[in-house]
Write an enzyme that holds these catalytic residues in place. Structure first.
Site, PDB file in Angstrom:
ATOM      1  N   ASN A 167       0.795  -1.171   0.182  1.00  0.00           N
ATOM      2  CA  ASN A 167      -0.137   0.177  -0.099  1.00  0.00           C
ATOM      3  C   ASN A 167       0.924   1.261  -0.084  1.00  0.00           C
ATOM      4  O   ASN A 167       1.606   1.302   0.920  1.00  0.00           O
ATOM      5  CB  ASN A 167      -0.813  -0.049   1.252  1.00  0.00           C
ATOM      6  CG  ASN A 167      -1.726   1.146   1.285  1.00  0.00           C
ATOM      7  OD1 ASN A 167      -1.424   2.295   1.137  1.00  0.00           O
ATOM      8  ND2 ASN A 167      -3.115   1.023   1.624  1.00  0.00           N
ATOM      9  N   HIS A 203       0.973   6.200   1.917  1.00  0.00           N
ATOM     10  CA  HIS A 203       1.672   7.027   2.801  1.00  0.00           C
ATOM     11  C   HIS A 203       2.998   7.699   2.048  1.00  0.00           C
ATOM     12  O   HIS A 203       3.577   8.718   2.503  1.00  0.00           O
ATOM     13  CB  HIS A 203       2.137   6.679   4.127  1.00  0.00           C
ATOM     14  CG  HIS A 203       0.761   6.298   4.922  1.00  0.00           C
ATOM     15  ND1 HIS A 203       0.030   7.276   5.022  1.00  0.00           N
ATOM     16  CD2 HIS A 203       0.217   5.249   5.404  1.00  0.00           C
ATOM     17  CE1 HIS A 203      -0.957   6.785   5.667  1.00  0.00           C
ATOM     18  NE2 HIS A 203      -0.983   5.596   6.014  1.00  0.00           N
ATOM     19  N   HIS A 213      -5.623   3.704  -1.349  1.00  0.00           N
ATOM     20  CA  HIS A 213      -7.113   4.065  -1.083  1.00  0.00           C
ATOM     21  C   HIS A 213      -7.261   5.447  -1.323  1.00  0.00           C
ATOM     22  O   HIS A 213      -6.460   6.232  -0.980  1.00  0.00           O
ATOM     23  CB  HIS A 213      -6.753   3.737   0.233  1.00  0.00           C
ATOM     24  CG  HIS A 213      -7.950   4.084   1.361  1.00  0.00           C
ATOM     25  ND1 HIS A 213      -8.537   3.953   2.552  1.00  0.00           N
ATOM     26  CD2 HIS A 213      -9.343   4.469   0.663  1.00  0.00           C
ATOM     27  CE1 HIS A 213      -9.550   3.978   3.048  1.00  0.00           C
ATOM     28  NE2 HIS A 213     -10.230   4.602   1.631  1.00  0.00           N
ATOM     29  N   ARG A 267      -9.405   8.219  -0.860  1.00  0.00           N
ATOM     30  CA  ARG A 267     -10.087   8.602   0.352  1.00  0.00           C
ATOM     31  C   ARG A 267     -11.047   9.744  -0.334  1.00  0.00           C
ATOM     32  O   ARG A 267     -10.774  10.442  -1.139  1.00  0.00           O
ATOM     33  CB  ARG A 267      -9.570   9.178   1.524  1.00  0.00           C
ATOM     34  CG  ARG A 267      -9.071   7.980   2.282  1.00  0.00           C
ATOM     35  CD  ARG A 267      -8.370   8.386   3.490  1.00  0.00           C
ATOM     36  NE  ARG A 267      -8.086   7.203   4.407  1.00  0.00           N
ATOM     37  CZ  ARG A 267      -8.934   7.021   5.389  1.00  0.00           C
ATOM     38  NH1 ARG A 267     -10.080   7.869   5.763  1.00  0.00           N
ATOM     39  NH2 ARG A 267      -8.859   5.987   6.394  1.00  0.00           N
ATOM     40  N   ARG A 281      -6.530  12.737   1.009  1.00  0.00           N
ATOM     41  CA  ARG A 281      -5.577  13.296   2.040  1.00  0.00           C
ATOM     42  C   ARG A 281      -4.179  12.720   1.536  1.00  0.00           C
ATOM     43  O   ARG A 281      -3.212  13.335   2.151  1.00  0.00           O
ATOM     44  CB  ARG A 281      -5.812  12.773   3.388  1.00  0.00           C
ATOM     45  CG  ARG A 281      -6.008  11.276   3.635  1.00  0.00           C
ATOM     46  CD  ARG A 281      -5.973  11.101   4.955  1.00  0.00           C
ATOM     47  NE  ARG A 281      -7.342  10.963   5.758  1.00  0.00           N
ATOM     48  CZ  ARG A 281      -7.624  10.538   6.704  1.00  0.00           C
ATOM     49  NH1 ARG A 281      -7.082   9.783   7.402  1.00  0.00           N
ATOM     50  NH2 ARG A 281      -9.158  10.811   7.098  1.00  0.00           N
ATOM     51  N   GLU A 308      -8.484   0.480  -2.633  1.00  0.00           N
ATOM     52  CA  GLU A 308      -9.428   0.326  -1.713  1.00  0.00           C
ATOM     53  C   GLU A 308     -10.327   1.615  -1.609  1.00  0.00           C
ATOM     54  O   GLU A 308     -10.006   2.679  -2.036  1.00  0.00           O
ATOM     55  CB  GLU A 308      -8.395   0.621  -0.294  1.00  0.00           C
ATOM     56  CG  GLU A 308      -7.724  -0.575   0.050  1.00  0.00           C
ATOM     57  CD  GLU A 308      -6.902  -0.194   1.382  1.00  0.00           C
ATOM     58  OE1 GLU A 308      -7.070   0.687   2.093  1.00  0.00           O
ATOM     59  OE2 GLU A 308      -6.023  -0.908   1.611  1.00  0.00           O
ATOM     60  N   THR A 346      -8.002   3.338   8.352  1.00  0.00           N
ATOM     61  CA  THR A 346      -9.479   2.480   8.591  1.00  0.00           C
ATOM     62  C   THR A 346      -9.312   1.903  10.059  1.00  0.00           C
ATOM     63  O   THR A 346      -8.397   0.969  10.189  1.00  0.00           O
ATOM     64  CB  THR A 346      -9.283   1.504   7.235  1.00  0.00           C
ATOM     65  OG1 THR A 346      -8.876   2.085   6.205  1.00  0.00           O
ATOM     66  CG2 THR A 346     -10.473   0.950   7.100  1.00  0.00           C
ATOM     67  N   GLU A 377     -10.871  -9.400   2.866  1.00  0.00           N
ATOM     68  CA  GLU A 377      -9.553  -8.958   3.568  1.00  0.00           C
ATOM     69  C   GLU A 377      -9.513  -9.211   5.073  1.00  0.00           C
ATOM     70  O   GLU A 377     -10.515  -8.349   5.665  1.00  0.00           O
ATOM     71  CB  GLU A 377      -8.802  -7.872   2.777  1.00  0.00           C
ATOM     72  CG  GLU A 377      -7.624  -7.361   3.741  1.00  0.00           C
ATOM     73  CD  GLU A 377      -6.864  -6.174   3.081  1.00  0.00           C
ATOM     74  OE1 GLU A 377      -6.974  -6.136   1.920  1.00  0.00           O
ATOM     75  OE2 GLU A 377      -6.167  -5.577   3.739  1.00  0.00           O
ATOM     76  N   HIS A 403      -3.347  -4.967   7.747  1.00  0.00           N
ATOM     77  CA  HIS A 403      -3.370  -3.836   8.613  1.00  0.00           C
ATOM     78  C   HIS A 403      -2.682  -3.989   9.725  1.00  0.00           C
ATOM     79  O   HIS A 403      -2.791  -5.005  10.529  1.00  0.00           O
ATOM     80  CB  HIS A 403      -4.900  -3.463   9.030  1.00  0.00           C
ATOM     81  CG  HIS A 403      -5.075  -1.877   9.540  1.00  0.00           C
ATOM     82  ND1 HIS A 403      -4.703  -1.341  10.602  1.00  0.00           N
ATOM     83  CD2 HIS A 403      -5.752  -0.982   8.811  1.00  0.00           C
ATOM     84  CE1 HIS A 403      -5.131  -0.248  10.534  1.00  0.00           C
ATOM     85  NE2 HIS A 403      -5.705  -0.113   9.300  1.00  0.00           N
TER      86      HIS A 403
HETATM   87  N1  PXP Z   1      -5.818  -3.249   4.304  1.00  0.00           N
HETATM   88  C1  PXP Z   1      -6.686  -2.351   4.338  1.00  0.00           C
HETATM   89  C2  PXP Z   1      -8.137  -2.507   4.038  1.00  0.00           C
HETATM   90  C3  PXP Z   1      -6.560  -0.861   4.903  1.00  0.00           C
HETATM   91  O1  PXP Z   1      -7.332   0.215   4.996  1.00  0.00           O
HETATM   92  C4  PXP Z   1      -5.077  -0.668   5.321  1.00  0.00           C
HETATM   93  C5  PXP Z   1      -4.521   0.784   5.456  1.00  0.00           C
HETATM   94  O2  PXP Z   1      -4.709   1.479   4.516  1.00  0.00           O
HETATM   95  C6  PXP Z   1      -4.402  -1.595   5.187  1.00  0.00           C
HETATM   96  C7  PXP Z   1      -4.576  -3.147   4.638  1.00  0.00           C
HETATM   97  C8  PXP Z   1      -2.875  -1.407   5.296  1.00  0.00           C
HETATM   98  O3  PXP Z   1      -2.620  -0.962   6.754  1.00  0.00           O
HETATM   99  P1  PXP Z   1      -1.037  -0.718   7.184  1.00  0.00           P
HETATM  100  O4  PXP Z   1      -0.899   0.679   6.402  1.00  0.00           O
HETATM  101  O5  PXP Z   1      -1.394  -0.797   8.713  1.00  0.00           O
HETATM  102  O6  PXP Z   1      -0.009  -1.841   6.712  1.00  0.00           O
END
Ligand code: PXP
Length: 240
Positions: free
Chosen positions: A9, A12, A45, A47, A51, A72, A103, A153, A192
């Site tokens: 992901n 960030h 994601h 949003r 952001r 996402e 999330t 997921e 997550h």
């Molecule tokens: N899966 C989903 C559905 C999420 O919303 C997120 C966070 O955006 C992640 C995985 C990844 O989580 P993390 O950034 O804590 O690794």
């Protein structure tokens, strides 16, 4: 070697860019580097408040990602229109609240049933596989099948946040048992809060298909890249 897929992901990396509205860090370069390092897919994601990831980032990723693109999103009209047009390989439906930092929980498959069912129908008609980000319970797995999803997921936040060994074990067992329960009917992913110290146990759950990891990888990338970045600037200071 594990055959569990890794989705990275990159939200960030975009967060850093949006902090100053600069054109760096460049997400194309990030996608290339992440895929070159062994990721099977890129997750982003989009949003409602934009952001981090912007609409153009998703369009660009659709053109540039060589593995799978997992978008996402909340199951809103706006996002469904965007997904139908851009056609990521997967859409992972997540709950979204403006004030949250990330999330925070899985989808409410009871209260949100009608909206989720409609989103599954529309996305599947557009050739997109639908994943639901959910709490790891047997009841929720039954609901996911009934709502028309082909993928779940599992939310690994409670596992990642459990500090006491017993709670940690119990959360891992919940993930194992739910994967076992669901795997015949659903593709099971998880994500997550995962990082290199807690990912191994989740990756070794029988039937696990893919893990999605973001924050910890981007944080770690800052640390392992810091010396090189400082060295580059030191060298550049030698050239008037
Ligand atoms: N899966 C989903 C559905 C999420 O919303 C997120 C966070 O955006 C992640 C995985 C990844 O989580 P993390 O950034 O804590 O690794």
């Amino acid at each position: 070697m594990t055959n569990v897929r890794l989705g990275v992901n990159i939200d960030h990396i975009a967060t850093l860019r949006q902090q100053r509205h600069t054109d760096y860090p460049d997400l194309s370069e990030a996608i290339r580097r992440v895929e070159a390092a062994g990721a099977d897919g890129i997750t982003m994601h989009l949003r409602e408040d934009r952001r981090h990831i912007q609409l153009e980032d998703v369009e660009q990723a659709r053109r540039e990602v060589s593995g799978t693109l997992n978008l996402e999103m909340a199951a809103t009209e706006e996002m469904l229109d965007i997904a139908e047009r851009i056609r990521p390989d997967y859409c992972c439906l997540v709950p979204e609240r403006r004030e949250e930092l990330t999330t925070e929980g899985g989808l409410d498959v009871v209260a949100g049933a009608d909206r989720i069912r409609e989103a599954c129908t529309r996305l599947k008609a557009a050739g997109i596989q639908v994943s639901l980000f959910v709490e790891p319970t047997h009841e929720v797995m039954d609901a996911a099948v009934e709502l028309g999803a082909s993928i779940v997921e599992l939310h690994t936040g409670p596992y990642a946040n459990a500090t006491e060994p017993e709670a940690h074990e119990a959360e891992l067992e919940r993930l194992v048992s739910t994967t076992q329960y669901a795997r015949e009917r659903l593709t099971v992913n998880a994500g997550h809060g995962l990082h290199r110290d807690n990912v191994g146990s989740v990756a070794s759950i029988p039937g696990m298909n893919e893990l999605n990891i973001g924050h910890a990888i981007v944080c770690r990338a800052v640390m392992v890249g810091l010396e090189a970045a400082v060295r580059e600037v030191r060298e550049a200071m030698e050239t008037p």
